[in-house]
Design a protein around this motif. Structure first.
Motif, PDB file in Angstrom:
ATOM      1  N   THR A 333       0.940  -1.199   0.017  1.00 51.28           N
ATOM      2  CA  THR A 333       0.076  -0.107  -0.040  1.00 51.28           C
ATOM      3  C   THR A 333       0.781   1.296  -0.121  1.00 51.28           C
ATOM      4  OG1 THR A 333      -1.799  -1.172   1.112  1.00 51.28           O
ATOM      5  CG2 THR A 333      -1.827   1.229   1.270  1.00 51.28           C
ATOM      6  N   PHE A 334       0.571   2.124  -0.860  1.00 54.53           N
ATOM      7  CA  PHE A 334       1.526   3.282  -0.854  1.00 54.53           C
ATOM      8  C   PHE A 334       0.721   4.609  -1.578  1.00 54.53           C
ATOM      9  CE2 PHE A 334       1.015   0.919  -4.961  1.00 54.53           C
ATOM     10  CZ  PHE A 334       0.726   1.729  -5.793  1.00 54.53           C
ATOM     11  N   ASN A 335       1.583   5.566  -1.414  1.00 52.35           N
ATOM     12  CA  ASN A 335       0.903   6.919  -2.071  1.00 52.35           C
ATOM     13  C   ASN A 335       1.988   7.369  -2.860  1.00 52.35           C
ATOM     14  OD1 ASN A 335      -1.893   7.461  -1.732  1.00 52.35           O
ATOM     15  ND2 ASN A 335      -1.580   7.984   0.336  1.00 52.35           N
ATOM     16  N   LEU A 336       1.842   8.279  -3.936  1.00 50.24           N
ATOM     17  CA  LEU A 336       2.644   8.837  -4.718  1.00 50.24           C
ATOM     18  C   LEU A 336       2.527  10.527  -4.385  1.00 50.24           C
ATOM     19  CD1 LEU A 336       4.836   9.391  -6.972  1.00 50.24           C
ATOM     20  CD2 LEU A 336       3.217   9.089  -8.696  1.00 50.24           C
ATOM     21  N   GLU A 337       3.371  11.278  -4.222  1.00 50.71           N
ATOM     22  CA  GLU A 337       3.410  12.612  -3.631  1.00 50.71           C
ATOM     23  C   GLU A 337       2.735  13.558  -4.616  1.00 50.71           C
ATOM     24  OE1 GLU A 337       6.463  16.127  -1.981  1.00 50.71           O
ATOM     25  OE2 GLU A 337       7.352  14.497  -3.115  1.00 50.71           O
ATOM     26  N   ASP A 338       1.683  14.162  -4.100  1.00 50.49           N
ATOM     27  CA  ASP A 338       0.940  15.280  -4.868  1.00 50.49           C
ATOM     28  C   ASP A 338      -0.110  14.577  -6.154  1.00 50.49           C
ATOM     29  OD1 ASP A 338       2.004  17.302  -3.707  1.00 50.49           O
ATOM     30  OD2 ASP A 338       3.922  17.489  -5.138  1.00 50.49           O
ATOM     31  N   VAL A 339      -0.174  13.190  -5.876  1.00 46.61           N
ATOM     32  CA  VAL A 339      -1.189  12.571  -7.004  1.00 46.61           C
ATOM     33  C   VAL A 339      -2.196  11.499  -6.132  1.00 46.61           C
ATOM     34  CG1 VAL A 339      -1.447  10.668  -8.835  1.00 46.61           C
ATOM     35  CG2 VAL A 339       0.708  12.326  -8.577  1.00 46.61           C
ATOM     36  N   HIS A 340      -3.400  12.107  -6.320  1.00 47.44           N
ATOM     37  CA  HIS A 340      -4.513  11.554  -5.580  1.00 47.44           C
ATOM     38  C   HIS A 340      -4.413   9.952  -5.905  1.00 47.44           C
ATOM     39  CE1 HIS A 340      -8.561  10.016  -3.881  1.00 47.44           C
ATOM     40  NE2 HIS A 340      -8.297  11.282  -3.135  1.00 47.44           N
ATOM     41  N   PRO A 341      -4.564   8.927  -5.103  1.00 39.70           N
ATOM     42  CA  PRO A 341      -4.817   7.651  -5.335  1.00 39.70           C
ATOM     43  C   PRO A 341      -5.744   7.330  -6.668  1.00 39.70           C
ATOM     44  CG  PRO A 341      -4.726   7.756  -3.104  1.00 39.70           C
ATOM     45  CD  PRO A 341      -4.794   9.093  -3.582  1.00 39.70           C
ATOM     46  N   HIS A 342      -6.733   7.913  -6.579  1.00 40.64           N
ATOM     47  CA  HIS A 342      -7.739   7.592  -7.726  1.00 40.64           C
ATOM     48  C   HIS A 342      -7.144   7.865  -9.036  1.00 40.64           C
ATOM     49  CE1 HIS A 342     -11.352   7.545  -4.511  1.00 40.64           C
ATOM     50  NE2 HIS A 342     -10.764   6.127  -4.563  1.00 40.64           N
ATOM     51  N   ASP A 343      -6.692   8.957  -8.982  1.00 42.53           N
ATOM     52  CA  ASP A 343      -5.904   9.524 -10.461  1.00 42.53           C
ATOM     53  C   ASP A 343      -4.865   8.702 -10.708  1.00 42.53           C
ATOM     54  OD1 ASP A 343      -7.598  11.748 -10.391  1.00 42.53           O
ATOM     55  OD2 ASP A 343      -6.084  12.954  -9.189  1.00 42.53           O
ATOM     56  N   LEU A 344      -3.996   8.167  -9.662  1.00 37.48           N
ATOM     57  CA  LEU A 344      -2.892   7.251  -9.828  1.00 37.48           C
ATOM     58  C   LEU A 344      -3.482   5.747 -10.617  1.00 37.48           C
ATOM     59  CD1 LEU A 344       0.086   6.494  -7.637  1.00 37.48           C
ATOM     60  CD2 LEU A 344      -1.077   4.643  -8.621  1.00 37.48           C
ATOM     61  N   ALA A 345      -4.536   5.529  -9.759  1.00 39.79           N
ATOM     62  CA  ALA A 345      -5.131   3.986 -10.300  1.00 39.79           C
ATOM     63  C   ALA A 345      -5.563   4.427 -11.791  1.00 39.79           C
ATOM     64  CB  ALA A 345      -6.142   3.524  -9.512  1.00 39.79           C
ATOM     65  N   THR A 346      -6.235   5.322 -12.075  1.00 40.20           N
ATOM     66  CA  THR A 346      -6.797   5.597 -13.392  1.00 40.20           C
ATOM     67  C   THR A 346      -5.787   5.464 -14.533  1.00 40.20           C
ATOM     68  OG1 THR A 346      -8.571   6.798 -12.197  1.00 40.20           O
ATOM     69  CG2 THR A 346      -8.235   7.164 -14.784  1.00 40.20           C
ATOM     70  N   VAL A 347      -4.695   6.254 -14.197  1.00 43.70           N
ATOM     71  CA  VAL A 347      -3.564   6.254 -15.027  1.00 43.70           C
ATOM     72  C   VAL A 347      -2.903   4.934 -15.355  1.00 43.70           C
ATOM     73  CG1 VAL A 347      -1.415   7.220 -15.604  1.00 43.70           C
ATOM     74  CG2 VAL A 347      -3.006   8.904 -14.506  1.00 43.70           C
ATOM     75  N   VAL A 348      -2.528   4.155 -14.343  1.00 39.49           N
ATOM     76  CA  VAL A 348      -1.887   2.857 -14.370  1.00 39.49           C
ATOM     77  C   VAL A 348      -2.731   2.007 -15.177  1.00 39.49           C
ATOM     78  CG1 VAL A 348      -0.225   3.476 -12.567  1.00 39.49           C
ATOM     79  CG2 VAL A 348      -2.609   1.972 -12.236  1.00 39.49           C
ATOM     80  N   ASP A 349      -4.114   2.369 -14.834  1.00 39.64           N
ATOM     81  CA  ASP A 349      -5.069   1.412 -15.764  1.00 39.64           C
ATOM     82  C   ASP A 349      -4.866   1.605 -17.360  1.00 39.64           C
ATOM     83  OD1 ASP A 349      -7.763  -0.363 -15.868  1.00 39.64           O
ATOM     84  OD2 ASP A 349      -8.470   1.429 -16.944  1.00 39.64           O
ATOM     85  N   GLN A 350      -4.637   2.692 -17.607  1.00 34.85           N
ATOM     86  CA  GLN A 350      -4.569   2.810 -18.980  1.00 34.85           C
ATOM     87  C   GLN A 350      -3.282   1.844 -19.647  1.00 34.85           C
ATOM     88  OE1 GLN A 350      -6.575   4.617 -21.043  1.00 34.85           O
ATOM     89  NE2 GLN A 350      -7.730   4.459 -18.971  1.00 34.85           N
ATOM     90  N   GLU A 351      -2.378   1.506 -18.700  1.00 37.72           N
ATOM     91  CA  GLU A 351      -1.231   0.708 -19.108  1.00 37.72           C
ATOM     92  C   GLU A 351      -1.636  -0.908 -18.933  1.00 37.72           C
ATOM     93  OE1 GLU A 351       1.632   1.686 -20.076  1.00 37.72           O
ATOM     94  OE2 GLU A 351       0.721   3.891 -20.081  1.00 37.72           O
ATOM     95  N   GLY A 352      -2.961  -1.079 -18.518  1.00 37.80           N
ATOM     96  CA  GLY A 352      -3.282  -2.408 -18.294  1.00 37.80           C
ATOM     97  C   GLY A 352      -3.220  -2.911 -17.058  1.00 37.80           C
ATOM     98  N   ILE A 353      -2.949  -1.964 -16.134  1.00 34.80           N
ATOM     99  CA  ILE A 353      -2.596  -2.446 -14.634  1.00 34.80           C
ATOM    100  C   ILE A 353      -3.728  -2.208 -13.836  1.00 34.80           C
ATOM    101  CG2 ILE A 353      -0.974  -2.411 -12.617  1.00 34.80           C
ATOM    102  CD1 ILE A 353       1.052  -1.325 -14.738  1.00 34.80           C
ATOM    103  N   ALA A 354      -4.303  -3.164 -13.065  1.00 37.08           N
ATOM    104  CA  ALA A 354      -5.470  -3.176 -12.089  1.00 37.08           C
ATOM    105  C   ALA A 354      -4.899  -3.181 -10.822  1.00 37.08           C
ATOM    106  CB  ALA A 354      -6.481  -4.009 -12.323  1.00 37.08           C
ATOM    107  N   ILE A 355      -5.153  -2.006  -9.978  1.00 39.45           N
ATOM    108  CA  ILE A 355      -4.851  -1.859  -8.661  1.00 39.45           C
ATOM    109  C   ILE A 355      -5.700  -1.226  -8.045  1.00 39.45           C
ATOM    110  CG2 ILE A 355      -2.170  -1.532  -8.967  1.00 39.45           C
ATOM    111  CD1 ILE A 355      -2.648   1.535  -8.300  1.00 39.45           C
ATOM    112  N   ARG A 356      -5.786  -1.118  -6.689  1.00 38.54           N
ATOM    113  CA  ARG A 356      -6.858  -0.452  -5.887  1.00 38.54           C
ATOM    114  C   ARG A 356      -6.468   0.811  -5.348  1.00 38.54           C
ATOM    115  NH1 ARG A 356     -11.585  -3.301  -6.185  1.00 38.54           N
ATOM    116  NH2 ARG A 356     -12.991  -2.931  -4.570  1.00 38.54           N
ATOM    117  N   ALA A 357      -7.869   1.420  -5.243  1.00 38.08           N
ATOM    118  CA  ALA A 357      -7.465   2.932  -4.721  1.00 38.08           C
ATOM    119  C   ALA A 357      -8.521   3.219  -3.764  1.00 38.08           C
ATOM    120  CB  ALA A 357      -7.315   4.031  -5.884  1.00 38.08           C
TER     121      ALA A 357
END
Length: 406
Positions: A333-357
């Motif tokens: 479980t992690f966070n990326l500075e200055d990026v909301h987890p929902h935004d992060l999960a949406t962007v990596v989904d575009q790479e075909g990667i399913a994570i939870r936020a």
């Protein structure tokens, strides 16, 4: 075990998402299903769909044998003493609610204590809040250390002679913390309390043994361990289950019904009112066969190696904060500075990667971490180091993307 070969047994994983090969890193929410489980459920509906226990015809007998055969598989899988101790439920949530509503309300009173931890899933907090409100009991929480673990010293300080129930997760669904259930149970028993263990995040990933843990109740879900949705298990010690009253009433769970009085069936059926979840139970039995063929020790070892690799790989990315202890179960479980987890999960989904936020049904823990939400990658037997590399690369891209935006 070869996770690349195992992956081929999961039809859903052999696809592309947004033009990229699917990398599924959300098994802590729900695992994928191998072809053997899918075919077992399909076979039930295609060839012997029938209700159980009630009929003497061929289809009914075959369905009953398969349903009760699944119960025996569960018993052996968790090393329970008897199938009387195995109650089928809709999942972990239903199982914990059954204990809270039946055992809790009958055995807790004003002035008693119910002990929890701040890392609990909402399903192991809210039922006990309701018991406390109904009975006048007090909720107490074992404090967390800085890394999200608990100490046995704090366990001993928190559990007192007024404690009646200790409800605790075996593995945290956010931090990956593995709690020392056997030692906690020993302390609880010394003070006259019973333990209720949320095993949703441990049972799919490691060998669990009811004789070794010695807990009084243990709950888990099928959908996190390669089985269908809608099926779960409550293990309870026979002596406790026998004294408990059912909380659902109707067909299947009765022995005799008169106009004014009724009596219940013996264990475990007195807790399984109505037509049970037959197909999903059969699927759970098939999933257990599948997991045992691979070996729970092999699965745990693979996830441990994968998690260590993920922690090392992702922690090198500037701006990443990883939560939880060094020794953990197979999630990160992690966070990326200055990026909301929902935004992060949406962007990596575009790479075909399913994570939870989100808050992962653990808002008190989010408050303790001083965040509103986190991202979570969780691993299972079909994941590989290449999956971790894909995630790490996607996180770097996400960081670059939001850096350019702002």
């Amino acid at each position: 075990m070869d996770p690349k070969e195992i992956r081929q047994l999961f039809p859903i994983l052999n696809q592309e998402v947004n033009g990229n090969p699917l990398v599924y890193l959300d098994s802590a929410a729900s695992s994928q299903k191998p072809i053997q489980v899918i075919e077992a459920v399909n076979d039930y509906y295609r060839t012997y769909n029938s209700n159980v226990h009630r009929g003497v015809h061929t289809l009914g007998t075959k369905a009953t044998d398969a349903y009760e055969g699944a119960r025996e598989k569960v018993r052996k899988f968790i090393h329970a003493t008897s199938t009387e101790e195995i109650v089928f439920t809709r999942g972990t949530t239903t199982a914990i609610n059954l204990v809270a509503s039946s055992y809790g309300r009958a055995n807790v009173s004003d002035g008693d204590e119910i002990v929890l931890t701040p890392m609990e899933h909402h399903s192991n907090i809210i039922p006990w809040q309701q018991v406390a409100k109904a009975t006048g009991a007090t909720l107490k929480y074992i404090p967390l250390q800085e890394d999200g673990t608990i100490t046995l010293e704090d366990v001993r300080k928190t559990i007192t002679n007024q404690t009646k129930i200790v409800a605790i997760s075996h593995v945290s669904n956010v931090l990956g913390t593995i709690n020392p259930i056997k030692e906690i149970t020993d302390i609880a028993h010394e003070r006259g309390a019973v333990t209720v263990v949320d095993g949703a995040q441990s049972t799919p990933h490691m060998k669990v043994d009811m004789q070794e843990l010695n807990c009084d109740f243990f709950a888990f879900s099928g959908h996190k361990m390669c089985a269908p949705t809608g099926i779960g298990v409550l293990y309870g010690k026979k002596a406790l289950l026998e004294k408990m009253e059912p909380i659902e009433f109707g067909g299947e769970m009765i022995d005799f019904v008169g106009l004014y009085e009724s009596t219940w069936k013996e264990l475990p059926w007195k807790f399984e009112g109505g037509t049970p979840i037959i197909a999903a139970a059969i699927g759970l039995g098939e999933a257990i066969d599948f997991l045992e063929e691979i070996g729970m020790n092999n699965i745990e070892k693979h996830e441990h190696e994968l998690t260590e690799y993920a922690l090392e790989r992702v922690s090198q990315i500037e701006g990443i904060t990883i939560y939880g202890p060094k020794k953990r179960a197979g999630l990160m479980t992690f966070n990326l500075e200055d990026v909301h987890p929902h935004d992060l999960a949406t962007v990596v989904d575009q790479e075909g990667i399913a994570i939870r936020a989100g808050h992962h049904c653990a808002q008190p823990l989010m408050k303790w971490l001083n965040v509103s939400a986190t991202a979570r990658a969780s691993f299972y037997l079909y994941n590989t180091k290449e999956d971790v590399d894909s995630l790490a690369d996607a996180l770097v891209k996400t960081k670059e993307y939001f850096g350019n935006v702002f």
